[in-house]
Design an enzyme around this catalytic site. Structure first.
Site, PDB file in Angstrom:
ATOM      1  N   GLU A 143      -6.011  11.968 -11.127  1.00 26.29           N
ATOM      2  CA  GLU A 143      -4.900  11.065 -11.002  1.00 26.29           C
ATOM      3  C   GLU A 143      -5.289   9.634 -10.261  1.00 26.29           C
ATOM      4  O   GLU A 143      -5.799   9.760  -9.088  1.00 26.29           O
ATOM      5  CB  GLU A 143      -3.644  11.639 -10.636  1.00 26.29           C
ATOM      6  CG  GLU A 143      -2.449  10.699 -10.608  1.00 26.29           C
ATOM      7  CD  GLU A 143      -1.190  11.483  -9.788  1.00 26.29           C
ATOM      8  OE1 GLU A 143      -1.116  12.913 -10.074  1.00 26.29           O
ATOM      9  OE2 GLU A 143      -0.377  10.774  -9.278  1.00 26.29           O
ATOM     10  N   GLU A 148       2.586   2.378  -6.705  1.00 30.27           N
ATOM     11  CA  GLU A 148       3.456   3.305  -6.257  1.00 30.27           C
ATOM     12  C   GLU A 148       3.938   2.978  -4.718  1.00 30.27           C
ATOM     13  O   GLU A 148       3.271   2.509  -4.057  1.00 30.27           O
ATOM     14  CB  GLU A 148       2.723   4.495  -6.264  1.00 30.27           C
ATOM     15  CG  GLU A 148       3.492   5.864  -5.821  1.00 30.27           C
ATOM     16  CD  GLU A 148       2.733   7.137  -5.669  1.00 30.27           C
ATOM     17  OE1 GLU A 148       3.294   8.051  -6.058  1.00 30.27           O
ATOM     18  OE2 GLU A 148       1.291   7.073  -5.373  1.00 30.27           O
TER      19      GLU A 148
END
Length: 328
Positions: A143, A148
């Protein structure tokens, strides 16, 4: 990227011994406006991060105006009108996943606005997020969290989450950002992963990002390294091929990345499969809703109570994309 003249000189001096990699790529997908509906699937699933959200399908999202196009831009947002019952489902929101999967490639995200406000996680693109992930074998397929963060706390952080035996160097890396964790293994350290904060630019995330009209995030993934760049909307150093969405790009001309993940102590070829691009907006959950994280951000009440009772607080909880360009 945004650096003072002094900071730029120091960075360039400290990295003078590094040779910057890069390659030529050709445009394979240009996703603009209504094209997002053709290139992504809406996932009406239970939030894997246990957020106080209810991900809805495409028909519901369009009917409730949780997704729509404005000119050639694509908008996806959370509900900002409903007071929630404590015993009922979470706040309606959207999670989309690309129809295609990608290995070696470059993805360029032209973003005008990202969600802002308490209780929110961002563009993994993982919790209010833009990201790439190898489903359904997570974390074995790897990932990459490109954009974020939580609760408007700056700056952006880019992070890798992998299976065991993958780490990144703690220092001596050709990047502008600051490495804050080095073990990428998702099964340890509470799935913190190996992360780099964009400490060179507080405008890389949240309200600051929106105030400057956003900018461009780009990720280059190879078997030798993963690089992530950010350029503000008015950044004179932003590459012309990025700004124009050129038919070919040359990443060797893009300068020092904000985050750089080399294969020094991580076999990227074995830790990363073909990945989807996922864009989602979740509320509370494992990260943003963690009591200590939420309290430290200065947000009111508890995360769940805030999300349940103050829908108007989510009027700015939306993404607005100008485009996503994929190069292979």
């Amino acid at each position: 990227m945004k650096l003072s003249n002094t900071s730029s000189a120091l960075v360039l001096a400290s990295l003078a011994g590094f040779a910057f990699a890069g390659a030529m790529y050709t445009l394979s997908e240009c996703i603009v406006g209504e094209g997002f509906y053709n290139s992504f699937d809406f996932q009406a699933i239970t939030d894997p991060t246990h957020g106080r959200v209810n991900y809805v399908d495409e028909e519901t999202a369009m009917r409730l105006r949780l997704t729509f196009t404005v000119g050639n831009t694509f908008v996806m947002r959370a509900d900002d009108t409903t007071v929630l019952s404590p015993s009922g489902p979470g706040r309606n929101s959207v999670r989309i996943r690309s129809k295609n999967q990608y290995t070696t490639h470059v993805a360029v995200f032209d973003i005008w606005h990202m969600p802002q406000g308490c209780g929110q996680v961002q563009l993994n693109i993982w919790i209010q997020a833009v990201w790439e992930v190898g489903e359904p074998d997570w974390p074995d397929g790897g990932e990459v969290d490109i954009v974020e963060g939580v609760n408007d706390v700056t700056p952006n952080q880019s992070t890798l989450h992998t299976s065991p035996n993958c780490t990144i160097p703690a220092s001596e890396i050709n990047q502008l950002g600051t490495t804050v964790s080095t073990n990428c293994d998702a099964r340890v350290n509470g799935n913190a992963g190996c992360g780099v904060q964009f400490t060179e630019d507080d405008d890389s995330f949240g309200p600051n990002f929106n105030m400057i009209g956003g900018g461009w995030y780009a990720m280059e993934r190879t078997n030798d390294y993963i690089s992530i760049w950010f350029w503000e909307r008015d950044d004179s150093s932003a590459p012309r091929d990025v700004i124009l969405g050129a038919p070919t790009i040359n990443t060797s001309h893009w300068g020092i990345p904000a985050a750089y993940f080399p294969n020094t102590d991580c076999n990227l070829a074995t830790h990363f499969d073909a990945n989807y691009i996922i864009i989602n907006l979740t509320l509370c959950g494992d990260w943003a809703g963690n009591p200590s994280v939420y309290a430290a951000s200065g947000c009111p009440l508890t995360c769940i109570d805030y999300v349940n009772n103050y829908p108007m607080a989510f009027s700015e909880a939306y993404f607005q994309f100008s485009s996503i360009n994929i190069y292979t």
